[in-house]
Scaffold this motif. Structure first.
Motif, mmCIF file in Angstrom:
data_model
loop_
_atom_site.group_PDB
_atom_site.id
_atom_site.type_symbol
_atom_site.label_atom_id
_atom_site.label_comp_id
_atom_site.label_asym_id
_atom_site.label_seq_id
_atom_site.Cartn_x
_atom_site.Cartn_y
_atom_site.Cartn_z
ATOM 1 N N LEU A 38 -0.997 -17.191 -8.262
ATOM 2 C CA LEU A 38 -0.125 -16.053 -7.936
ATOM 3 C C LEU A 38 1.124 -16.480 -7.155
ATOM 4 O O LEU A 38 2.226 -16.020 -7.478
ATOM 5 C CB LEU A 38 -0.905 -14.945 -7.209
ATOM 6 N N ARG A 56 -14.110 -11.025 -12.965
ATOM 7 C CA ARG A 56 -15.128 -10.041 -13.383
ATOM 8 C C ARG A 56 -16.331 -10.717 -14.047
ATOM 9 O O ARG A 56 -17.262 -10.035 -14.444
ATOM 10 C CB ARG A 56 -14.537 -9.044 -14.377
ATOM 11 N N LEU B 53 -10.611 -6.109 1.950
ATOM 12 C CA LEU B 53 -10.986 -5.848 0.558
ATOM 13 C C LEU B 53 -12.495 -6.054 0.482
ATOM 14 O O LEU B 53 -12.976 -7.179 0.665
ATOM 15 C CB LEU B 53 -10.240 -6.823 -0.360
ATOM 16 N N VAL B 63 -2.763 -10.729 -3.862
ATOM 17 C CA VAL B 63 -3.828 -10.125 -4.662
ATOM 18 C C VAL B 63 -3.132 -9.122 -5.582
ATOM 19 O O VAL B 63 -2.250 -8.384 -5.140
ATOM 20 C CB VAL B 63 -4.847 -9.381 -3.753
ATOM 21 N N LEU B 64 -3.507 -9.139 -6.855
ATOM 22 C CA LEU B 64 -2.964 -8.136 -7.774
ATOM 23 C C LEU B 64 -3.736 -6.832 -7.588
ATOM 24 O O LEU B 64 -4.950 -6.852 -7.341
ATOM 25 C CB LEU B 64 -3.113 -8.605 -9.225
ATOM 26 N N VAL B 66 -4.679 -4.949 -9.840
ATOM 27 C CA VAL B 66 -5.746 -4.892 -10.850
ATOM 28 C C VAL B 66 -6.988 -5.676 -10.404
ATOM 29 O O VAL B 66 -8.102 -5.372 -10.825
ATOM 30 C CB VAL B 66 -5.282 -5.433 -12.226
ATOM 31 N N GLN B 67 -6.792 -6.672 -9.516
ATOM 32 C CA GLN B 67 -7.960 -7.411 -9.007
ATOM 33 C C GLN B 67 -8.783 -6.547 -8.043
ATOM 34 O O GLN B 67 -9.933 -6.869 -7.767
ATOM 35 C CB GLN B 67 -7.504 -8.690 -8.281
ATOM 36 N N ALA B 68 -8.175 -5.491 -7.516
ATOM 37 C CA ALA B 68 -8.885 -4.609 -6.585
ATOM 38 C C ALA B 68 -9.563 -3.454 -7.310
ATOM 39 O O ALA B 68 -10.165 -2.588 -6.669
ATOM 40 C CB ALA B 68 -7.919 -4.075 -5.537
ATOM 41 N N ASP B 69 -9.468 -3.433 -8.653
ATOM 42 C CA ASP B 69 -10.120 -2.365 -9.427
ATOM 43 C C ASP B 69 -11.607 -2.332 -9.081
ATOM 44 O O ASP B 69 -12.278 -3.370 -9.129
ATOM 45 C CB ASP B 69 -9.913 -2.634 -10.930
#
Lengths: 291, 163
Positions: A38, A56, B53, B63-64, B66-69
Motif C-alpha cells: 500500500l 479473506r 480495527l 489500510v483500505l 475494503v479490508q475493513a469489510d
C-alpha cells in the motif's frame, strides 16, 4: 495520497486466489498485510490493475509444531510471531526479530509472508530466515514446491517466486539445548528499517562452535549468509577475541548499498559491529550464561 | 467500480459503497464524517491516524476501507463508549486531561487509541513497555513525558474502577 484505481478481488480460498493470479498475470499484485504494497501504491511506485487480497483466506494464519519444525502460515502477522508462546519457547530468534520491526501498528497488520515475498533489502526477517535455514513453501495451480531460504532471495525486491505462485508457509527449526541465537540491528531512526541487521545462530558442543549460521540484511541489495564469518568460527572455541576477528568479515565480498542514511563504508563497518554483537549474544545464550 | 462494505464503527453498523482504493482514514473522515481521526504523514510513520480495527491498533492511512469489510472499528469518537468509561471520558482520555498529555492535540486521537490497545493487553505496563507501545506515534510538541504519565494515570484509574 491515494493509490491509482484498481480492481479488487478478495478470494475466499487459496485455489480461488491462484486462479485469479493465473488469469491476471503480472497485472495483479497480492495484498497480504499491505504494509509494503500500500505505501508503494500510494506513492504510485506500484499501480497494479488488479489487487488480490489474501486477507479473506482461511488457513494461512497459524503457528504450529510439526516433527521438530515450526510451521508458520504466510499470513501470520509480526505481532502474532512476536507474542507466540510456541516461538518464544522453541525459536525465540524469530519472535525477537518480529519485535524489532516497525512499531505496534505495523506489527498488527504486516505479515511474515508479505514481508518475505516483497524482499526489501532493509527488511528484518531475511537475516533470521537465513540464519535459521528456513524452508519456504510456495503454491501454484501446478502444485507445491519448497526452497531453502538461501535460494529464496535473488536480488533487491526479487525472490524465487514465479508468476502464479503464492508463498504459503515458512518452516523454521525448533532450537535445541546448546543452541543460542540473536538478532541485532541498527535501525534507521525514522522508518525503523534496518540500516544493518544481523542474525546469528550458534550451537556449542564441548565448548566449541559446532554449528554456526549468520544472516545479514540491510547491507547489500539482498540479504545473505556471511559465510566468511561462519568459516572463521566453525569448530573453534568461542572467545571475545575470536568473535570480534571473525565479525570483521561480515561484509567481505559484498557490494554495500549507499544512500542518504549510510554510506557503503559505514554500512560495511556497522555490519562488522553488529555481527560481533549478535555473535556475542548468541554464544552467551547458547552457553546459558545470559538471557 | 465501487464495492459494497459493511463496517461497524463505534458500535454503529454502516453499509457503504466505496472505491477499492479508498483508504480507511478517508472513509472514516469523509464518508462517515468522523474527523477526530487525523491525517498526518500519510506514510504509516506518524500514527496520527491510529484507530482500533477489531481491537488492534492500526494506521488507518495504510489500510483500505475494503479490508475493513466485516470488521469493527473504534475511533477517538467511540473511545468513551468502551468498557471502563462508565459513560464519561475513558480513563485514557481522563489521563491525558489530568496529566496534560497534549499540547496542540494533533497526535492525541492516535496516542489514545494506541494506549487503549496497550492497556487492554497489559493493564500494568512499565514505562519501557509504554514507550515500546507508543513507538509508532509521533508528538511534534515533544510532550512524550506527559503522555507516559497520562497512560500510567489511566492504568491506575482502570485498576481502581475494576475493584
Amino acid at each position: 495520497m491515494i493509490p491509482a484505481p484498481f480492481e479488487y478481488h478478495a478470494p475466499k480460498s487459496l485455489e480461488e486466489a491462484l486462479r485469479l493470479l493465473d488469469r491476471h498475470g503480472d497485472e495483479a499484485k497480492l495484498l497480504a498485510g499491505g504494509h509494503s504494497l500500500l505505501p508503494m501504491m500510494k506513492l504510485r511506485l506500484a499501480a497494479p490493475r488488479f489487487v488480490i487480497d489474501l486477507g479473506r483466506l482461511k488457513g494461512l494464519d497459524y503457528i504450529r509444531e510439526e516433527q521438530g519444525m515450526i510451521a508458520i502460515g504466510a499470513m501470520t502477522t509480526h505481532a502474532e510471531i512476536e507474542n507466540s508462546s510456541l516461538l518464544r519457547a522453541k525459536c525465540p530468534l524469530l519472535s525477537e526479530t518480529a519485535a524489532a520491526i516497525g512499531d505496534v501498528q505495523v506489527r498488527n497488520r504486516g505479515t511474515l509472508g508479505g514481508s518475505l515475498a516483497h524482499a526489501d533489502p532493509a527488511a528484518d526477517y531475511p537475516a533470521s530466515i537465513l540464519a535459521l535455514e528456513a524452508q519456504m513453501t510456495m503454491n501454484s495451480s501446478m502444485g507445491v514446491r519448497a526452497v531453502d531460504a538461501a535460494e529464496f532471495f535473488l536480488d533487491m525486491l526479487t525472490t524465487q517466486l514465479r508468476p502464479g505462485e503464492i508463498l504459503t508457509e515458512i518452516r523454521v527449526p525448533a532450537l535445541g539445548k546448546g543452541t543460542g541465537a540473536a538478532y541485532c540491528k541498527l535501525s534507521q531512526p525514522a522508518s525503523g528499517y534496518a540500516v544493518v541487521g544481523v542474525a546469528a545462530r550458534v550451537t556449542l558442543a564441548a565448548g566449541k562452535l559446532a554449528q554456526i549460521a549468520v544472516g545479514v540484511t540491510g547491507v547489500g541489495p539482498k540479504a545473505y549468509r556471511a559465510v566468511n564469518v561462519e568459516d572463521a568460527l566453525r569448530g573453534k572455541k568461542a572467545s571475545e577475541k575470536l568473535l570480534a576477528e571473525a565479525a570483521r568479515h561480515a561484509a567481505r565480498g559484498v557490494e554495500a548499498l549507499a544512500d542518504l542514511h549510510a554510506s557503503a563504508g559505514y554500512r560495511s563497518e556497522m555490519a562488522a559491529v553488529f555481527t560481533r554483537r549478535a555473535l556475542e549474544r548468541a554464544v552467551a545464550r547458547a552457553a546459558g550464561t545470559k538471557a | 467500480m465501487s464495492v459494497e462494505i459493511q463496517v461497524r464503527v463505534n458500535g454503529q453498523p454502516h453499509q457503504s459503497h466505496v472505491e477499492p482504493r479508498t483508504l480507511l482514514v478517508h472513509y472514516l473522515r469523509e464518508v462517515l464524517g468522523l474527523t477526530g481521526t487525523h491525517v498526518g504523514c500519510e506514510t504509516s510513520l506518524c500514527g496520527a491516524c491510529t484507530v482500533l480495527l477489531d481491537g488492534r491498533a492500526v494506521k488507518s492511512c495504510t489500510v483500505l476501507a475494503v479490508q475493513a469489510d466485516g470488521a469493527s472499528v473504534t475511533t477517538i469518537e467511540g473511545v468513551s463508549g468502551l468498557n471502563g468509561s462508565n459513560g464519561g471520558l475513558h480513563p485514557v482520555q481522563e489521563g491525558f486531561w489530568e496529566k496534560h498529555g497534549l499540547q496542540c492535540g494533533f497526535c492525541t486521537p492516535g496516542m489514545i487509541c494506541a494506549s487503549v490497545e496497550l492497556l487492554g493487553k497489559n493493564p500494568n505496563p512499565s514505562e519501557a513497555e509504554i514507550r515500546h507501545a507508543l513507538h509508532g506515534n509521533l508528538c511534534r510538541c515533544t510532550g512524550y513525558q506527559k503522555i507516559i504519565e497520562s497512560v500510567r494515570y489511566a492504568a491506575a484509574k482502570m485498576k481502581t474502577r475494576k475493584r
